[in-house]
Write a protein that holds these residues in place. Structure first.
Motif, PDB file in Angstrom:
ATOM      1  N   THR A   1       0.833  -1.210   0.000  1.00 18.54           N
ATOM      2  CA  THR A   1       0.000   0.000   0.000  1.00 18.54           C
ATOM      3  C   THR A   1       0.865   1.256   0.000  1.00 18.54           C
ATOM      4  O   THR A   1       2.061   1.205   0.269  1.00 18.54           O
TER       5      THR A   1
ATOM      6  N   SER B   1      -5.479   2.716   1.593  1.00 19.25           N
ATOM      7  CA  SER B   1      -4.573   1.967   2.481  1.00 19.25           C
ATOM      8  C   SER B   1      -5.302   1.545   3.751  1.00 19.25           C
ATOM      9  O   SER B   1      -5.206   0.386   4.179  1.00 19.25           O
TER      10      SER B   1
ATOM     11  N   ILE C   1      -6.130  -2.289   5.027  1.00 15.98           N
ATOM     12  CA  ILE C   1      -5.750  -2.790   6.353  1.00 15.98           C
ATOM     13  C   ILE C   1      -6.981  -3.310   7.095  1.00 15.98           C
ATOM     14  O   ILE C   1      -6.940  -4.356   7.739  1.00 15.98           O
TER      15      ILE C   1
ATOM     16  N   SER D   1      -7.788  -6.821   6.059  1.00 18.87           N
ATOM     17  CA  SER D   1      -6.696  -7.798   6.069  1.00 18.87           C
ATOM     18  C   SER D   1      -6.652  -8.600   7.367  1.00 18.87           C
ATOM     19  O   SER D   1      -7.207  -8.198   8.383  1.00 18.87           O
TER      20      SER D   1
ATOM     21  N   ILE E   1      -0.806  -7.340   9.246  1.00 24.14           N
ATOM     22  CA  ILE E   1      -0.053  -6.226   8.666  1.00 24.14           C
ATOM     23  C   ILE E   1       1.366  -6.261   9.195  1.00 24.14           C
ATOM     24  O   ILE E   1       1.608  -6.607  10.347  1.00 24.14           O
TER      25      ILE E   1
ATOM     26  N   LEU F   1      -3.051   1.967  14.314  1.00 22.22           N
ATOM     27  CA  LEU F   1      -3.437   0.592  13.960  1.00 22.22           C
ATOM     28  C   LEU F   1      -4.335  -0.011  15.015  1.00 22.22           C
ATOM     29  O   LEU F   1      -5.255  -0.760  14.710  1.00 22.22           O
TER      30      LEU F   1
ATOM     31  N   LEU G   1      -7.451  -8.312  12.735  1.00 18.96           N
ATOM     32  CA  LEU G   1      -6.149  -7.833  12.242  1.00 18.96           C
ATOM     33  C   LEU G   1      -5.031  -8.132  13.233  1.00 18.96           C
ATOM     34  O   LEU G   1      -5.084  -7.723  14.394  1.00 18.96           O
TER      35      LEU G   1
ATOM     36  N   THR H   1      -1.404 -10.295   4.053  1.00 14.53           N
ATOM     37  CA  THR H   1      -0.450  -9.423   4.722  1.00 14.53           C
ATOM     38  C   THR H   1      -0.378  -8.109   3.979  1.00 14.53           C
ATOM     39  O   THR H   1      -0.334  -8.081   2.770  1.00 14.53           O
ATOM     40  N   THR H   2      -0.353  -7.055   4.727  1.00 15.07           N
ATOM     41  CA  THR H   2      -0.334  -5.736   4.124  1.00 15.07           C
ATOM     42  C   THR H   2       0.938  -5.013   4.514  1.00 15.07           C
ATOM     43  O   THR H   2       1.420  -5.181   5.619  1.00 15.07           O
ATOM     44  N   HIS H   3       1.412  -4.214   3.617  1.00 19.86           N
ATOM     45  CA  HIS H   3       2.565  -3.395   3.942  1.00 19.86           C
ATOM     46  C   HIS H   3       2.173  -1.944   3.958  1.00 19.86           C
ATOM     47  O   HIS H   3       1.315  -1.523   3.216  1.00 19.86           O
ATOM     48  N   LEU H   4       2.852  -1.208   4.800  1.00 18.51           N
ATOM     49  CA  LEU H   4       2.615   0.228   4.812  1.00 18.51           C
ATOM     50  C   LEU H   4       3.836   0.939   4.301  1.00 18.51           C
ATOM     51  O   LEU H   4       4.940   0.551   4.606  1.00 18.51           O
TER      52      LEU H   4
END
Ligand SMILES: Nc1ncnc2c1ncn2[C@@H]1O[C@H](COP(=O)(O)OP(=O)(O)OP(=O)(O)O)[C@@H](O)[C@H]1O
Ligand SMILES: [Mg+2]
Length: 251
Positions: free
Chosen positions: A113, A121, A125, A128, A131, A152, A162, A248-251
């Protein structure tokens, strides 16, 4: 900085380990696609799906040379987000997208993201299971991490499922005391379980790999860097619930 690079190389590590992996570019700037598929600007992608969820998912998925590794580029509809919709407006569509991804038989959907917890984004999240937060190892950057983790926690009210896997220090510059010092400071600031043991060094190898549109592991001299991502993958595997459907999410 370093988020997309972590996403690409981590996804590649999972795929090499036999996990059927889909890497999704949810950054309207489209840098995953840009670095891994030359024609990605012409391809339909994630934002096209958000604009029109009737698009069949198969049309968005780009295979790679590795059978277990596929991509969804950011796509043409990247100005879709500007069209508005408040916080949470896109969650139903993102969930439908993820359900489609599971139905296609993927074991892991890793989403890169844009920075921040808002807009698309934030909705990604909120949709998801997990993260992780790549964080450049420099003094100013690490100061923002506690605030981000607080934010978060607020998103977890909306999505209690999450799991916050932790922060991955990246672009750590061994010959720069400000960079190594920032890494140490972050480890002192957060509980040990919140910072991955693996940390990604700053290395020209990553710039070379992205210029050639490749994960670092396929470069001739990329074995060491690949090994670091394999360690990161192993840490993530121990943290994830072994119940499938992992995102899995990325920031
Ligand atoms: N560990 C590293 N060592 C050296 N260069 C790196 C490393 N990680 C990333 N880079 C380089 O830094 C630049 C930015 O990296 P990247 O695109 O991964 O950051 P990002 O956080 O996704 O940025 P954006 O906010 O634009 O999405 C790229 O040119 C990339 O090749
Ligand atoms: Mg990026």
């Amino acid at each position: 900085m370093g988020k997309t690079t972590v996403s690409i190389n981590l996804a590649h590590s999972f795929a090499r380990a036999g996990v059927k992996t889909l890497l999704v570019d949810a950054d309207p700037q489209g840098s995953v696609g840009l670095s891994l598929t030359r024609q990605s600007r012409l391809l339909a992608g994630f934002y096209d799906y958000l604009a029109d969820p009737k698009i069949p998912l198969e049309r968005l998925i780009v295979p790679t040379r590795l059978k277990t590794f596929s991509l969804v580029p950011s796509g043409q509809g990247s100005d879709y987000e500007a069209g508005g919709g408040g916080m949470g407006a896109h969650i139903a569509r993102i969930k439908a997208f993820l359900a489609g991804v599971s139905a296609q038989g993927f074991d892991l959907c890793l989403i890169d993201t844009a920075a921040g917890l808002f807009g698309i984004s934030g909705d990604v999240i909120s949709s998801s299971d997990a993260i992780m937060i790549p964080q450049q190892s420099e003094p100013l950057g690490i100061r923002s991490v506690p605030k981000l983790l607080e934010g978060l926690q607020r998103l977890r009210v909306m999505n209690p499922r999450l799991s916050v896997l932790g922060v991955c220090l990246t672009m750590v510059q061994e010959d720069l005391v400000e960079s190594t010092g920032a890494a140490v400071a972050l480890r002192q600031l957060l509980p040990p379980a919140m910072v991955f043991r693996a940390q990604i060094p700053r290395d020209g190898l990553f710039v070379r790999a992205s210029a050639r549109g490749l994960p670092v592991g396929v470069l001739e001299d990329g074995a060491h860097a690949q090994g670091i991502f394999d360690s990161l993958r192993a840490e993530i595997e121990t943290k994830l619930q072994p119940n499938g459907g992992i995102r899995t999410t990325h920031l």
